[in-house]
Design an enzyme around this catalytic site. Structure first.
Site, PDB file in Angstrom:
ATOM      1  N   LYS A  76       0.841  -1.198   0.000  1.00  7.30           N
ATOM      2  CA  LYS A  76       0.000   0.000   0.000  1.00  7.30           C
ATOM      3  C   LYS A  76       0.878   1.252   0.000  1.00  7.30           C
ATOM      4  CE  LYS A  76      -3.789   2.121   2.658  1.00  7.30           C
ATOM      5  NZ  LYS A  76      -4.700   1.933   3.813  1.00  7.30           N
ATOM      6  N   SER A 145      -9.377   1.981   2.690  1.00  4.52           N
ATOM      7  CA  SER A 145      -8.449   2.740   1.875  1.00  4.52           C
ATOM      8  C   SER A 145      -7.395   1.895   1.161  1.00  4.52           C
ATOM      9  CB  SER A 145      -7.729   3.769   2.764  1.00  4.52           C
ATOM     10  OG  SER A 145      -6.997   3.138   3.803  1.00  4.52           O
ATOM     11  N   SER A 169     -10.167  -0.382   6.646  1.00  2.00           N
ATOM     12  CA  SER A 169      -9.461  -0.245   5.377  1.00  2.00           C
ATOM     13  C   SER A 169      -8.847  -1.515   4.823  1.00  2.00           C
ATOM     14  CB  SER A 169      -8.362   0.816   5.514  1.00  2.00           C
ATOM     15  OG  SER A 169      -8.926   2.085   5.744  1.00  2.00           O
TER      16      SER A 169
END
Length: 438
Positions: A76, A145, A169
């Protein structure tokens, strides 16, 4: 041998150890898959193809020392890397180059893993979405996210990928994209080198294609000896069916799917019983919101005071504004409330090996302007306990719907062992890779 890009990390590890597959061949298969999918899915903020090829070739002749040897992984883009830019999902940090790898990246590389690239995140790991689309239906959100990480695993671009969770997330994108997603116990995995959002909740999590892969990554990140999960049978497993105060937020079909799963588990021999919601449990979301807003608004003070024009109104007028309105008295009271709830929940969990509950209200939302609601994730993040999303169901339009299992604090391996028994009973041992056409 089938396409290596469709293997689980565990399968690929066995093939590499047996000499039937080279790390460079696995990396090349993942890059070929990425070329076929990325135009529609848009999972990557930065793809380090040449770097990954070189790293794989260097370890081709090296005997595997760990099961992660030669396994490609995604990261990420709020997790720092020394050899790839880290943009944190905002133009403020366009082409920003950290000087070191985050601890989680360094640990996977130390174990022989090969970093394929940086996966798209929402803006500063908040709610404003990035460019990623759901591989199952490109007109729908992948969640957030950790959008790109979940989508990359679902599309077969990489067998495992790291994300982070501050509210929902990891778990929500896992449900929307139909992959296995795991949020470990708070502070189990080092956050050194990971952008701070909310220090009280931020947790490194990850996505994979089976529970064995989840455990493989967990052992690498904790740098503990590699061993298989303890065998657990569904017979006698103590499972609490937790509807909770937000049960009515779930779609009707989600309720039916989870209730049917509960019946199937009970018929398979699990000791399954409804859980009485602890007093005041509904306050957890408010406490989480207060703490998260207070800490987040202060953590990004430089960005919101010096680069506000580059931030979305959703971020500035939402959580930041909420956080700046909260007083230190509000914050301390919320933290005290969370501490009480963690004690109560720990006592409750003495009666269960896992709780069964929704991950998300239903299928991924249509459109890509929002990432969905974390209503079924907030409590477990606030309580610091481990939680896993299983790709157990398909909704009425054919999109994935996850099933969530929640465990006891610091007993992550026990939760994963229980989850494997549940997955076997429900016949969801591994996911099916989404075809390149999406």
């Amino acid at each position: 041998m089938r396409d290596p890009a469709e293997m689980t990390a565990t399968e690929a590890s066995s093939a590499i150890a047996a000499g039937d597959l080279k790390p460079s061949e696995l990396v090349e298969a993942c890059l070929t898959r990425t070329e076929a999918c990325e135009g529609g899915v848009r999972a990557w903020a930065y793809l380090g193809a040449d770097k990954a090829r070189m790293a794989a070739r260097l370890i081709d002749p090296v005997p595997p020392a760990t099961p992660l040897h030669g396994i490609p992984f995604g990261i990420k883009d709020i997790i720092e890397t020394a050899d790839m830019p880290t943009g944190y999902g905002t133009p403020i940090y366009h082409d920003h180059q950290p000087a070191r790898d985050a601890a989680c990246v360094a640990l996977l590389r130390e174990a022989g893993g090969v970093c394929l690239g940086k996966a798209v995140t929402t803006e500063l790991a908040h709610f404003h979405p990035g460019k990623t689309r759901n591989p199952h239906r490109l007109t729908h959100t992948p969640g957030g996210s950790s959008s790109g990480s979940a989508a990359a695993v679902a599309a077969g671009m990489v067998p495992v990928a790291l994300g982070t969770q501050t509210t929902g997330s990891v778990l929500r994108p896992a449900s929307y994209c139909g992959v296995f997603g795991f949020k470990p116990s708070f502070a189990d995995v080092s956050r050194s080198g990971v952008m701070e959002c909310v220090a009280s909740f931020d947790t490194v999590g990850w996505f994979a294609r089976c529970i064995e892969d989840i455990e493989l990554v967990r052992q690498g990140l904790l740098r503990i000896p590699y061993r298989p999960l303890e065998p657990t049978t569904i017979a006698g497993l103590r499972i609490g069916f937790f509807r909770g105060p937000d049960w009515d937020e779930a779609e009707g079909y989600t309720k039916e799917l989870i209730e049917d799963a509960a019946r199937r588990l009970a018929n398979a021999g699990a000791q399954l019983e409804p859980v009485t919601t602890p007093d005041g449990f509904g306050d957890l979301a408010a406490h989480h919101r207060t703490v998260a807003g207070y800490e987040f608004a202060r953590a990004i003070t430089w960005e919101r005071t010096q680069r506000a024009r580059l931030l979305s109104p959703k971020l500035v007028d939402g959580r930041c504004a909420d956080g700046l309105r909260s007083t230190s008295e509000d914050y301390n009271a919320a933290q005290a409330g969370l501490t009480r709830h963690r004690t109560v929940f720990a006592e409750l969990m003495q009666s269960y090996d896992a709780l069964l509950t929704p991950v998300a209200p239903g299928e991924a939302w249509a459109g890509v302007g929002a990432t969905g609601t974390p209503v079924f994730n907030t409590a477990w993040t606030a309580l610091h306990v481990p939680a896993l999303s299983l790709p157990a169901f398909t909704g009425p339009t054919g999109l994935p719907v996850g099933l969530q299992l929640v465990g006891r604090f610091r007993e992550d391996a026990a939760l994963l062992s229980a989850a494997r028994a549940v997955a076997e009973a429900l016949d969801v041992n591994r996911l099916a890779i989404v075809p390149p056409a999406g």
